[in-house]
Design a protein around this motif. Sequence first.
Motif, PDB file in Angstrom:
ATOM      1  N   ALA A  54     -22.194  -1.533   7.382  1.00  0.00           N
ATOM      2  CA  ALA A  54     -21.328  -0.396   7.694  1.00  0.00           C
ATOM      3  C   ALA A  54     -20.377  -0.743   8.842  1.00  0.00           C
ATOM      4  N   ALA A  55     -20.861  -1.491   9.818  1.00  0.00           N
ATOM      5  CA  ALA A  55     -20.002  -1.909  10.936  1.00  0.00           C
ATOM      6  C   ALA A  55     -18.879  -2.812  10.444  1.00  0.00           C
ATOM      7  N   ALA A  56     -19.215  -3.755   9.558  1.00  0.00           N
ATOM      8  CA  ALA A  56     -18.193  -4.662   9.027  1.00  0.00           C
ATOM      9  C   ALA A  56     -17.130  -3.895   8.246  1.00  0.00           C
ATOM     10  N   PHE A  57     -17.562  -2.965   7.404  1.00  0.00           N
ATOM     11  CA  PHE A  57     -16.605  -2.220   6.593  1.00  0.00           C
ATOM     12  C   PHE A  57     -15.817  -1.208   7.421  1.00  0.00           C
ATOM     13  N   THR A  58     -16.440  -0.660   8.458  1.00  0.00           N
ATOM     14  CA  THR A  58     -15.694   0.232   9.351  1.00  0.00           C
ATOM     15  C   THR A  58     -14.579  -0.528  10.052  1.00  0.00           C
ATOM     16  N   ALA A  59     -14.886  -1.727  10.524  1.00  0.00           N
ATOM     17  CA  ALA A  59     -13.868  -2.551  11.173  1.00  0.00           C
ATOM     18  C   ALA A  59     -12.734  -2.869  10.208  1.00  0.00           C
ATOM     19  N   LEU A  60     -13.074  -3.188   8.962  1.00  0.00           N
ATOM     20  CA  LEU A  60     -12.046  -3.470   7.962  1.00  0.00           C
ATOM     21  C   LEU A  60     -11.218  -2.229   7.651  1.00  0.00           C
ATOM     22  N   GLY A  61     -11.890  -1.080   7.542  1.00  0.00           N
ATOM     23  CA  GLY A  61     -11.183   0.163   7.269  1.00  0.00           C
ATOM     24  C   GLY A  61     -10.212   0.521   8.377  1.00  0.00           C
ATOM     25  N   LEU A  62     -10.641   0.351   9.627  1.00  0.00           N
ATOM     26  CA  LEU A  62      -9.755   0.648  10.756  1.00  0.00           C
ATOM     27  C   LEU A  62      -8.600  -0.345  10.833  1.00  0.00           C
ATOM     28  N   LEU A  63      -8.870  -1.594  10.459  1.00  0.00           N
ATOM     29  CA  LEU A  63      -7.805  -2.593  10.457  1.00  0.00           C
ATOM     30  C   LEU A  63      -6.706  -2.215   9.473  1.00  0.00           C
ATOM     31  N   VAL A  64      -7.109  -1.814   8.268  1.00  0.00           N
ATOM     32  CA  VAL A  64      -6.118  -1.410   7.270  1.00  0.00           C
ATOM     33  C   VAL A  64      -5.395  -0.137   7.714  1.00  0.00           C
ATOM     34  N   ALA A  65      -6.180   0.852   8.149  1.00  0.00           N
ATOM     35  CA  ALA A  65      -5.598   2.146   8.525  1.00  0.00           C
ATOM     36  C   ALA A  65      -4.648   2.040   9.708  1.00  0.00           C
ATOM     37  N   GLY A  66      -4.890   1.084  10.590  1.00  0.00           N
ATOM     38  CA  GLY A  66      -4.095   0.973  11.803  1.00  0.00           C
ATOM     39  C   GLY A  66      -2.913   0.041  11.703  1.00  0.00           C
ATOM     40  N   THR A  67      -2.717  -0.591  10.542  1.00  0.00           N
ATOM     41  CA  THR A  67      -1.643  -1.572  10.435  1.00  0.00           C
ATOM     42  C   THR A  67      -0.656  -1.300   9.300  1.00  0.00           C
ATOM     43  N   VAL A  68      -1.011  -0.447   8.345  1.00  0.00           N
ATOM     44  CA  VAL A  68      -0.097  -0.161   7.233  1.00  0.00           C
ATOM     45  C   VAL A  68       0.128   1.345   7.131  1.00  0.00           C
ATOM     46  N   ARG A  69       1.083   1.749   6.310  1.00  0.00           N
ATOM     47  CA  ARG A  69       1.380   3.162   6.129  1.00  0.00           C
ATOM     48  C   ARG A  69       0.200   3.879   5.454  1.00  0.00           C
ATOM     49  N   PRO A  70       0.036   5.187   5.713  1.00  0.00           N
ATOM     50  CA  PRO A  70      -1.087   5.917   5.118  1.00  0.00           C
ATOM     51  C   PRO A  70      -1.138   5.838   3.597  1.00  0.00           C
ATOM     52  N   GLU A  71       0.031   5.899   2.943  1.00  0.00           N
ATOM     53  CA  GLU A  71       0.047   5.805   1.486  1.00  0.00           C
ATOM     54  C   GLU A  71      -0.461   4.442   1.034  1.00  0.00           C
ATOM     55  N   ALA A  72      -0.093   3.393   1.772  1.00  0.00           N
ATOM     56  CA  ALA A  72      -0.575   2.053   1.446  1.00  0.00           C
ATOM     57  C   ALA A  72      -2.071   1.940   1.723  1.00  0.00           C
ATOM     58  N   THR A  73      -2.532   2.593   2.795  1.00  0.00           N
ATOM     59  CA  THR A  73      -3.969   2.602   3.085  1.00  0.00           C
ATOM     60  C   THR A  73      -4.744   3.222   1.941  1.00  0.00           C
ATOM     61  N   LEU A  74      -4.248   4.331   1.422  1.00  0.00           N
ATOM     62  CA  LEU A  74      -4.890   5.006   0.295  1.00  0.00           C
ATOM     63  C   LEU A  74      -4.983   4.072  -0.907  1.00  0.00           C
ATOM     64  N   ALA A  75      -3.893   3.398  -1.217  1.00  0.00           N
ATOM     65  CA  ALA A  75      -3.878   2.507  -2.373  1.00  0.00           C
ATOM     66  C   ALA A  75      -4.770   1.289  -2.157  1.00  0.00           C
ATOM     67  N   ILE A  76      -4.671   0.673  -0.978  1.00  0.00           N
ATOM     68  CA  ILE A  76      -5.424  -0.555  -0.702  1.00  0.00           C
ATOM     69  C   ILE A  76      -6.931  -0.299  -0.704  1.00  0.00           C
ATOM     70  N   THR A  77      -7.356   0.744  -0.001  1.00  0.00           N
ATOM     71  CA  THR A  77      -8.793   1.000   0.108  1.00  0.00           C
ATOM     72  C   THR A  77      -9.407   1.390  -1.236  1.00  0.00           C
ATOM     73  N   ASN A  78      -8.685   2.185  -2.020  1.00  0.00           N
ATOM     74  CA  ASN A  78      -9.213   2.556  -3.336  1.00  0.00           C
ATOM     75  C   ASN A  78      -9.244   1.365  -4.276  1.00  0.00           C
ATOM     76  N   LEU A  79      -8.195   0.547  -4.252  1.00  0.00           N
ATOM     77  CA  LEU A  79      -8.158  -0.632  -5.121  1.00  0.00           C
ATOM     78  C   LEU A  79      -9.271  -1.610  -4.760  1.00  0.00           C
ATOM     79  N   LEU A  80      -9.445  -1.857  -3.462  1.00  0.00           N
ATOM     80  CA  LEU A  80     -10.503  -2.778  -3.043  1.00  0.00           C
ATOM     81  C   LEU A  80     -11.886  -2.214  -3.344  1.00  0.00           C
ATOM     82  N   TRP A  81     -12.034  -0.901  -3.267  1.00  0.00           N
ATOM     83  CA  TRP A  81     -13.324  -0.295  -3.618  1.00  0.00           C
ATOM     84  C   TRP A  81     -13.670  -0.607  -5.068  1.00  0.00           C
ATOM     85  N   ILE A  82     -12.695  -0.508  -5.944  1.00  0.00           N
ATOM     86  CA  ILE A  82     -12.931  -0.789  -7.360  1.00  0.00           C
ATOM     87  C   ILE A  82     -13.208  -2.275  -7.583  1.00  0.00           C
TER      88      ILE A  82
END
Length: 270
Positions: free
Chosen positions: A172-200
Amino acid sequence: MTRVTGGAPLESARRAGVPPAVHGSAPASLLRRILLQGQYETVTMLRNGEQLILAIVLPLLAMVGLTVTPLLDGLGSSRINVAVPGILALCAMSTAFTGQGISTGFDRRYGVLRFLSTTPLGRTGLIAGKVLAVLAVLFLQVLIVTAVALLLGWQPNPAGWLPGLAILVLGAAAFTALGLLVAGTVRPEATLAITNLLWILLGALGGIVIPAERLPALAQAVVHFLPSGALGQALRDAFLYGSVNGAAVLVLLLWTAIAGGAATRWFKWN
């Protein structure tokens, strides 16, 4: 102290541990501020129907699906025994990476992160509150998945509970760090797309639910170095055999350190 009255500013101030305007009063302690923020984040996640589907419904459907299909046959144990550790790993990824990443991305878009980072809560308290929320939701996920799995005949190795839960928190710590990295560096719409795509992609081909030996040859070569593959394999080793997979734990530690360091370096608060 500036008086805060009514509406969203009052709610944001309460989350940050700023008491209602009482002349001369001091802010709440840092611990209380973090607990309040964690409580708010947890309730927000649990009230979100899409989050609940991602965090609870889809993992349960995946677990049931794996127990009624022959995909996990021939792996040295029953289908349910092989499936449950991967489902627990999927829960961690759903909440810590996809859920927290999307939530943080849109908080950033609407200026919530920038506002709260300037309150007595501070940036450290804000991140700590998010981590508490992830752990709280993950705890509920473990309870629900365990209850359903036991009804389906899951028989975990008793010696695997302690290392298994510790590995789950590390994942959970590793994935939280990855989630914050994505959320803090790209646009929210891109975060939505990236996180959902990687989840799949990680859920299907990342070794988190389906063991590496059941994946295509190309995927087998890389999944052990992914946080998904490392977490899935480490949890299977813990709950099936009561052992600790040192290599998988090392991979998770490296992902946590690298993603956490990158998020600290490049996270944008506005």
